[in-house]
Scaffold this active site. Structure first.
Site, mmCIF file in Angstrom:
data_model
loop_
_atom_site.group_PDB
_atom_site.id
_atom_site.type_symbol
_atom_site.label_atom_id
_atom_site.label_comp_id
_atom_site.label_asym_id
_atom_site.label_seq_id
_atom_site.Cartn_x
_atom_site.Cartn_y
_atom_site.Cartn_z
ATOM 1 N N GLY A 118 -16.655 -3.614 54.613
ATOM 2 C CA GLY A 118 -15.828 -2.096 54.882
ATOM 3 C C GLY A 118 -14.420 -2.731 53.750
ATOM 4 O O GLY A 118 -14.101 -4.013 53.859
ATOM 5 N N SER A 119 -13.717 -1.940 53.549
ATOM 6 C CA SER A 119 -12.952 -1.745 53.173
ATOM 7 C C SER A 119 -11.946 -2.301 53.909
ATOM 8 O O SER A 119 -11.188 -2.723 53.131
ATOM 9 C CB SER A 119 -12.807 -0.292 52.640
ATOM 10 O OG SER A 119 -12.012 0.572 53.675
ATOM 11 N N LYS A 159 -19.349 1.380 65.391
ATOM 12 C CA LYS A 159 -19.745 0.385 63.956
ATOM 13 C C LYS A 159 -21.074 0.549 62.917
ATOM 14 O O LYS A 159 -22.235 1.196 63.875
ATOM 15 C CB LYS A 159 -19.660 -0.998 64.442
ATOM 16 C CG LYS A 159 -18.129 -1.180 64.757
ATOM 17 C CD LYS A 159 -17.806 -3.166 64.478
ATOM 18 C CE LYS A 159 -18.086 -3.650 63.835
ATOM 19 N NZ LYS A 159 -17.627 -3.464 62.164
ATOM 20 N N GLY A 167 -20.257 2.635 59.851
ATOM 21 C CA GLY A 167 -20.385 3.294 58.668
ATOM 22 C C GLY A 167 -21.235 2.593 57.231
ATOM 23 O O GLY A 167 -21.525 2.962 56.042
ATOM 24 N N GLY A 168 -20.935 1.351 57.497
ATOM 25 C CA GLY A 168 -21.449 0.477 55.846
ATOM 26 C C GLY A 168 -22.523 -0.025 55.803
ATOM 27 O O GLY A 168 -22.353 -0.512 55.033
ATOM 28 N N GLU A 173 -23.473 -7.254 61.759
ATOM 29 C CA GLU A 173 -22.052 -7.459 62.574
ATOM 30 C C GLU A 173 -21.905 -7.501 63.896
ATOM 31 O O GLU A 173 -21.514 -8.928 64.248
ATOM 32 C CB GLU A 173 -21.129 -5.819 62.122
ATOM 33 C CG GLU A 173 -20.796 -5.881 60.445
ATOM 34 C CD GLU A 173 -20.348 -4.313 60.704
ATOM 35 O OE1 GLU A 173 -19.579 -4.697 59.376
ATOM 36 O OE2 GLU A 173 -20.690 -3.697 61.461
HETATM 37 C C1 5RP Z 1 -19.437 -1.521 58.551
HETATM 38 C C2 5RP Z 1 -18.236 -0.940 59.406
HETATM 39 C C3 5RP Z 1 -16.867 -1.267 58.817
HETATM 40 O O1 5RP Z 1 -16.807 -1.545 59.564
HETATM 41 C C4 5RP Z 1 -16.923 -0.023 59.724
HETATM 42 O O2 5RP Z 1 -17.943 0.729 58.658
HETATM 43 C C5 5RP Z 1 -15.718 1.164 58.390
HETATM 44 O O3 5RP Z 1 -15.571 1.100 57.101
HETATM 45 P P1 5RP Z 1 -14.185 0.877 56.871
HETATM 46 O O4 5RP Z 1 -13.086 -0.204 56.723
HETATM 47 O O5 5RP Z 1 -14.393 1.066 55.291
HETATM 48 O O6 5RP Z 1 -13.140 1.775 56.783
HETATM 49 O O7 5RP Z 1 -19.514 -1.554 60.765
HETATM 50 O O8 5RP Z 1 -20.640 -1.313 59.063
#
Ligand code: 5RP
Length: 226
Positions: free
Chosen positions: A29-30, A96, A98-99, A105
């Site tokens: 993720g970012s 978790k 979102g990515g 993970e």
């Molecule tokens: C990816 C995840 C990320 O940790 C989560 O989506 C947060 O992403 P970001 O740091 O871009 O807000 O779980 O699967």
């Protein structure tokens, strides 16, 4: 309020927790990218670590910044995992995925002695559920799993990417499941795990040791009540 700056502060603070000789899970993720970049700087300055990435994207970044990598054929126990989150509750239960990297993970987090989460301050919420819960399912018969999850009370959407479904590194589909406020994350995780076809859910219950939150110019540490 600069959320990107908060992500950077939190990610870099997390990277400072890594000690010489550790094997470290590298999140996706970012926000996680800030930790990976900082860890790369520390490696280039002489720190000896081995990283186990949670996605092909993070793997590419880790290689770019010079972190030596291992896989589960070489090691099944990690010292520490550093990762971001979409939502964090005060007990450090997480949403978790979102990515789309939730499966790897969760495997990496489960193999780690310690899971450290870091994020900008907006990720801390009183109760999980405003962010639709990502659930990874096997593509074969995903509709069956989607129906079962809907019967648990969710509005379910198959995540898309371009013309077709999003496909994870793990060759799964992602169902974004909006349950509204999640009163009992422990029970929901159990119910989801019992649905045939579900590979993993993005609910991480009682896994995180602490969360580091970027908050303006500072980093705040949240730990669950004992
Ligand atoms: C990816 C995840 C990320 O940790 C989560 O989506 C947060 O992403 P970001 O740091 O871009 O807000 O779980 O699967």
């Amino acid at each position: 309020m600069n959320l990107d700056h908060e992500k950077k502060l939190a990610g870099e603070a997390a990277a400072e927790l890594v000690e010489d000789g550790m094997t470290v899970g590298l999140g996706t993720g970012s926000t996680a990218a800030y930790a990976v970049r900082r860890l790369g700087e520390r490696v280039r300055a002489g720190l000896h670590v081995r990283g186990l990435p949670t996605s092909t994207h993070t793997e590419a970044l880790a290689r770019e910044v010079g972190i030596p990598l291992v896989d589960f054929a070489e090691v099944t126990r990690l010292d520490l995992t550093l990762d971001g989150a979409d939502e964090i509750d005060p007990d450090l239960n997480l949403i978790k995925g979102g990515g789309g990297a939730l499966f790897r993970e969760k495997i990496v987090a489960a193999a780690s002695r310690r899971l450290i989460i870091f994020a900008d301050h907006t990720k801390l919420v009183p109760q999980l559920g405003a962010f639709p819960l990502p659930v990874e399912v096997n593509p074969f018969g995903w509709q069956v799993a989607a129906e079962r999850i809907a019967a648990l009370g969710a509005h379910v959407t198959l995540r898309q990417s371009g013309e077709g479904p999003f496909v994870s590194d793990n060759h799964g589909y992602i169902l974004d499941c909006f349950f509204g406020k999640i009163d009992d994350p422990v029970a929901l995780e159990r119910h989801l795990a019992a649905v045939t076809g579900v590979m993993e859910s993005g609910l991480f219950v009682r896994m995180a040791e602490r969360a580091l939150l970027g908050d303006g110019q500072a980093v705040r540490t949240i730990q669950p009540a004992p």
